[in-house]
Scaffold this motif. Structure first.
Motif, PDB file in Angstrom:
ATOM      1  N   GLU A 284       1.062  -1.103  -0.199  1.00 12.28           N
ATOM      2  CA  GLU A 284      -0.003  -0.119   0.078  1.00 12.28           C
ATOM      3  C   GLU A 284       0.814   1.391  -0.073  1.00 12.28           C
ATOM      4  OE1 GLU A 284      -4.018  -1.061   2.403  1.00 12.28           O
ATOM      5  OE2 GLU A 284      -2.090  -1.261   3.656  1.00 12.28           O
ATOM      6  N   PRO A 285       0.526   2.222  -0.830  1.00 13.64           N
ATOM      7  CA  PRO A 285       1.340   3.461  -0.843  1.00 13.64           C
ATOM      8  C   PRO A 285       1.281   4.124   0.705  1.00 13.64           C
ATOM      9  CG  PRO A 285      -0.454   3.349  -2.463  1.00 13.64           C
ATOM     10  CD  PRO A 285      -0.601   2.258  -1.653  1.00 13.64           C
ATOM     11  N   ASP A 286       2.574   4.792   0.761  1.00 16.22           N
ATOM     12  CA  ASP A 286       2.896   5.485   2.029  1.00 16.22           C
ATOM     13  C   ASP A 286       2.007   6.615   2.320  1.00 16.22           C
ATOM     14  OD1 ASP A 286       4.293   7.209   0.621  1.00 16.22           O
ATOM     15  OD2 ASP A 286       5.969   6.775   1.139  1.00 16.22           O
ATOM     16  N   ASP A 287       1.381   7.199   1.414  1.00 14.68           N
ATOM     17  CA  ASP A 287       0.491   8.193   1.298  1.00 14.68           C
ATOM     18  C   ASP A 287      -0.971   8.021   1.439  1.00 14.68           C
ATOM     19  OD1 ASP A 287       0.232   7.635  -1.222  1.00 14.68           O
ATOM     20  OD2 ASP A 287       0.407   9.489  -2.028  1.00 14.68           O
ATOM     21  N   LEU A 288      -1.257   6.698   1.519  1.00  8.61           N
ATOM     22  CA  LEU A 288      -2.855   6.346   1.513  1.00  8.61           C
ATOM     23  C   LEU A 288      -3.381   6.839   3.085  1.00  8.61           C
ATOM     24  CD1 LEU A 288      -4.942   4.383   0.019  1.00  8.61           C
ATOM     25  CD2 LEU A 288      -4.108   2.607   2.025  1.00  8.61           C
ATOM     26  N   LYS A 289      -4.635   7.559   2.621  1.00  6.76           N
ATOM     27  CA  LYS A 289      -5.518   8.140   3.596  1.00  6.76           C
ATOM     28  C   LYS A 289      -6.446   7.158   4.371  1.00  6.76           C
ATOM     29  CE  LYS A 289      -4.713  12.919   2.183  1.00  6.76           C
ATOM     30  NZ  LYS A 289      -3.757  12.340   1.135  1.00  6.76           N
ATOM     31  N   PRO A 290      -6.786   7.097   5.715  1.00  7.07           N
ATOM     32  CA  PRO A 290      -7.773   6.155   6.160  1.00  7.07           C
ATOM     33  C   PRO A 290      -8.892   6.278   5.247  1.00  7.07           C
ATOM     34  CG  PRO A 290      -6.625   7.220   7.928  1.00  7.07           C
ATOM     35  CD  PRO A 290      -6.066   7.784   6.709  1.00  7.07           C
ATOM     36  N   GLY A 291      -9.710   5.221   4.905  1.00  8.74           N
ATOM     37  CA  GLY A 291     -10.859   5.188   4.244  1.00  8.74           C
ATOM     38  C   GLY A 291     -10.660   5.735   2.785  1.00  8.74           C
ATOM     39  N   GLU A 292      -9.482   5.958   2.297  1.00 11.48           N
ATOM     40  CA  GLU A 292      -9.362   6.041   0.713  1.00 11.48           C
ATOM     41  C   GLU A 292      -9.041   4.879   0.087  1.00 11.48           C
ATOM     42  OE1 GLU A 292      -6.029   8.440  -2.127  1.00 11.48           O
ATOM     43  OE2 GLU A 292      -5.647   8.262   0.094  1.00 11.48           O
ATOM     44  N   LYS A 293      -9.757   4.609  -0.988  1.00  7.44           N
ATOM     45  CA  LYS A 293      -9.473   3.505  -1.904  1.00  7.44           C
ATOM     46  C   LYS A 293      -8.774   3.996  -3.345  1.00  7.44           C
ATOM     47  CE  LYS A 293     -13.936   1.769  -0.638  1.00  7.44           C
ATOM     48  NZ  LYS A 293     -13.406   0.518   0.157  1.00  7.44           N
ATOM     49  N   ARG A 294      -7.730   2.916  -3.690  1.00  2.82           N
ATOM     50  CA  ARG A 294      -6.780   3.431  -4.689  1.00  2.82           C
ATOM     51  C   ARG A 294      -6.973   1.990  -5.795  1.00  2.82           C
ATOM     52  NH1 ARG A 294      -2.185   6.309  -3.595  1.00  2.82           N
ATOM     53  NH2 ARG A 294      -2.616   7.955  -1.910  1.00  2.82           N
ATOM     54  N   PRO A 295      -6.611   2.413  -7.028  1.00  7.22           N
ATOM     55  CA  PRO A 295      -6.494   1.521  -7.955  1.00  7.22           C
ATOM     56  C   PRO A 295      -5.620   0.550  -7.730  1.00  7.22           C
ATOM     57  CG  PRO A 295      -5.524   3.417  -8.801  1.00  7.22           C
ATOM     58  CD  PRO A 295      -6.471   3.820  -7.488  1.00  7.22           C
ATOM     59  N   THR A 296      -5.837  -0.879  -7.872  1.00  2.16           N
ATOM     60  CA  THR A 296      -5.260  -2.077  -7.513  1.00  2.16           C
ATOM     61  C   THR A 296      -4.801  -3.019  -8.562  1.00  2.16           C
ATOM     62  OG1 THR A 296      -6.359  -2.021  -5.336  1.00  2.16           O
ATOM     63  CG2 THR A 296      -5.344  -3.921  -6.050  1.00  2.16           C
ATOM     64  N   VAL A 297      -3.466  -3.520  -8.425  1.00  2.00           N
ATOM     65  CA  VAL A 297      -2.930  -4.491  -9.380  1.00  2.00           C
ATOM     66  C   VAL A 297      -2.594  -5.875  -8.657  1.00  2.00           C
ATOM     67  CG1 VAL A 297      -1.190  -4.794 -11.108  1.00  2.00           C
ATOM     68  CG2 VAL A 297      -1.979  -2.433 -10.759  1.00  2.00           C
ATOM     69  N   VAL A 298      -3.202  -6.769  -9.235  1.00  2.00           N
ATOM     70  CA  VAL A 298      -2.857  -8.213  -8.789  1.00  2.00           C
ATOM     71  C   VAL A 298      -1.749  -8.782  -9.577  1.00  2.00           C
ATOM     72  CG1 VAL A 298      -3.721 -10.435  -8.429  1.00  2.00           C
ATOM     73  CG2 VAL A 298      -5.268  -8.532  -7.775  1.00  2.00           C
ATOM     74  N   CYS A 299      -0.782  -9.092  -8.826  1.00  2.00           N
ATOM     75  CA  CYS A 299       0.444  -9.383  -9.726  1.00  2.00           C
ATOM     76  C   CYS A 299       0.830 -11.247  -9.509  1.00  2.00           C
ATOM     77  CB  CYS A 299       1.748  -8.853  -9.129  1.00  2.00           C
ATOM     78  SG  CYS A 299       1.619  -7.018  -9.050  1.00  2.00           S
ATOM     79  N   CYS A 300       0.813 -11.578 -10.717  1.00  2.00           N
ATOM     80  CA  CYS A 300       1.145 -13.194 -10.781  1.00  2.00           C
ATOM     81  C   CYS A 300       2.156 -13.734 -11.350  1.00  2.00           C
ATOM     82  CB  CYS A 300       0.075 -13.535 -11.769  1.00  2.00           C
ATOM     83  SG  CYS A 300      -1.920 -12.883 -11.290  1.00  2.00           S
ATOM     84  N   HIS A 301       2.856 -14.729 -10.668  1.00  2.00           N
ATOM     85  CA  HIS A 301       4.331 -15.294 -10.755  1.00  2.00           C
ATOM     86  C   HIS A 301       4.098 -16.139 -11.856  1.00  2.00           C
ATOM     87  CE1 HIS A 301       3.443 -18.903  -8.818  1.00  2.00           C
ATOM     88  NE2 HIS A 301       2.983 -18.283  -7.873  1.00  2.00           N
ATOM     89  N   GLY A 302       5.331 -16.791 -12.393  1.00  2.00           N
ATOM     90  CA  GLY A 302       5.626 -17.738 -13.409  1.00  2.00           C
ATOM     91  C   GLY A 302       5.788 -19.030 -13.228  1.00  2.00           C
ATOM     92  N   TYR A 303       6.065 -20.021 -14.057  1.00  2.00           N
ATOM     93  CA  TYR A 303       6.298 -21.279 -13.906  1.00  2.00           C
ATOM     94  C   TYR A 303       6.875 -21.971 -12.663  1.00  2.00           C
ATOM     95  CZ  TYR A 303       5.337 -25.823 -16.599  1.00  2.00           C
ATOM     96  OH  TYR A 303       4.848 -26.970 -16.881  1.00  2.00           O
ATOM     97  N   THR A 304       7.957 -21.334 -12.474  1.00  2.00           N
ATOM     98  CA  THR A 304       8.860 -22.047 -11.091  1.00  2.00           C
ATOM     99  C   THR A 304       8.197 -21.389  -9.715  1.00  2.00           C
ATOM    100  OG1 THR A 304      10.266 -19.957 -11.010  1.00  2.00           O
ATOM    101  CG2 THR A 304      11.007 -22.170 -12.481  1.00  2.00           C
ATOM    102  N   GLY A 305       7.137 -20.474  -9.867  1.00  2.00           N
ATOM    103  CA  GLY A 305       6.556 -20.182  -8.748  1.00  2.00           C
ATOM    104  C   GLY A 305       7.347 -19.394  -7.700  1.00  2.00           C
ATOM    105  N   MET A 306       8.452 -18.696  -8.190  1.00  3.94           N
ATOM    106  CA  MET A 306       9.287 -18.027  -7.297  1.00  3.94           C
ATOM    107  C   MET A 306       8.998 -16.567  -7.075  1.00  3.94           C
ATOM    108  SD  MET A 306      11.650 -19.996  -6.117  1.00  3.94           S
ATOM    109  CE  MET A 306      12.003 -21.870  -6.578  1.00  3.94           C
ATOM    110  N   LYS A 307       7.885 -16.216  -6.498  1.00  5.15           N
ATOM    111  CA  LYS A 307       7.395 -14.948  -6.214  1.00  5.15           C
ATOM    112  C   LYS A 307       8.353 -14.200  -5.528  1.00  5.15           C
ATOM    113  CE  LYS A 307       4.334 -14.445  -2.820  1.00  5.15           C
ATOM    114  NZ  LYS A 307       5.041 -13.872  -1.816  1.00  5.15           N
ATOM    115  N   ASP A 308       8.883 -14.761  -4.533  1.00 11.26           N
ATOM    116  CA  ASP A 308       9.771 -13.743  -3.425  1.00 11.26           C
ATOM    117  C   ASP A 308      11.206 -13.745  -4.123  1.00 11.26           C
ATOM    118  OD1 ASP A 308       7.604 -13.881  -1.527  1.00 11.26           O
ATOM    119  OD2 ASP A 308       8.606 -15.357  -0.293  1.00 11.26           O
TER     120      ASP A 308
END
Length: 310
Positions: A22-46
């Motif tokens: 979450e952005p560091d300037d996010l205010k209480p109650g504020e809603k932001r556009p959101t991106v869900v990020c998906c990993h590849g074949y080896t599953g090495m998200k981290d």
């Protein structure tokens, strides 16, 4: 720096883990556009994916990166990859983030890399909650991809190996496990990255099930690409990709309808899109991605602009 929170959700009864940025300037109650990020074949998200949601949060987005079932900290059979199940995980991740107070449910997008780049094509085509999508070095046709990585005689032998594994699965309930490079043998650069970077962090010491390859043969995201329109899709691929040939991206782009955009990155290989391998190429990928999301997710980008040609 963005605020990072580990969260849990369920997908078909399995507990999946993810990180919310979450952005560091996010205010209480504020809603932001959101991106869900998906990993590849080896599953090495981290290992390679997290710089993406981190950078998106720096630019004002909420971002969520999660481990598919069987990978990372999520439940499920270790390293088992069945593509339709991963798409269901993506759909459930969208549902989950929609429950979070900082997420604008009308402005949710996807980002997918490598095999995940194909998965997000299917997920977007089959889920109208996704407003736009970015697909990086994607696989468009699983059979064509796996065949492209082998000589003809190797392909014939590999088919025999898969057929035998299929017989053993119905007799024993188990799939033989192999090194990931037996599933997706790549060029020397890809093998070097896998050996030096991926395997150093790998927790799948028993290998990857051969049934992953059989499931991959049936997976054809290019058949879904046309159904994304009128929502915008950005494709990016490296011209010298020795693991996922650029023709995979060309096929997806050719079957997608407007609005769409194709960005090719010269003199770069598959893993160069990741920050830990090639920071300069990563910067190009993230800059193009942020421009795309800014255009179609920001508050000053009204819904009717989705019908524009990128």
């Amino acid at each position: 720096m963005p605020k990072v929170t580990e969260l849990t959700f369920f997908s078909e009864g399995l507990k999946l883990k993810g990180l919310l940025y979450e952005p560091d300037d996010l205010k209480p109650g504020e809603k932001r556009p959101t991106v869900v990020c998906c990993h590849g074949y080896t599953g090495m998200k981290d290992v390679y994916l997290l710089p993406v949601p981190e950078r998106l949060a720096v630019h004002g987005y909420v971002a969520f990166a999660f481990d598919h079932r069987g990978f990372g900290k999520s439940e499920g059979v270790r390293a088992r990859l069945i593509p339709p199940e991963q798409v269901e995980d993506i759909r459930n991740a969208i549902t989950f983030v929609s429950t979070l107070p900082s997420v604008d449910t009308d402005r949710i997008a996807l980002y997918g890399t490598s095999f995940g780049g194909g998965n997000v094509v299917v997920a977007t085509a089959t889920d109208d909650r996704v407003r736009c999508v970015v697909s990086v070095v994607p696989v468009g046709n699983g059979e064509r991809w796996l065949k492209s990585l082998r000589k003809h005689w190797e392909w014939l032998k590999f088919q025999d190996v898969l057929a035998e594994d299929r017989r053993q699965r119905v007799l024993t309930g188990e799939s033989r496990r192999v090194d990931v490079t037996e599933l997706m043998p790549g060029d020397p650069h890809s093998r070097q990255v896998i050996q030096e970077k991926v395997k150093a962090a790998e927790t799948y010491t028993q290998g990857y099930p051969l049934e992953n390859a059989e499931a991959t043969l049936r997976w054809k995201p290019e058949d879904f690409a046309h159904a994304i329109a009128p929502r915008p899709i950005l494709f990016m691929h490296t011209e010298c990709d020795g693991l996922v040939p650029i023709d995979e991206c060309y096929a997806l782009h050719s079957k997608a309808k407007e609005p769409k955009k194709l960005v090719t990155i010269p003199n770069a290989d598959h893993y160069d899109v990741y920050q830990f391998v090639n920071p300069d190429v990563f910067e190009k990928v993230i800059a193009e991605s942020i421009k795309w999301y800014d255009r179609y997710l920001k508050a000053d980008a009204p819904q009717e602009r989705i019908a524009e040609i990128a």
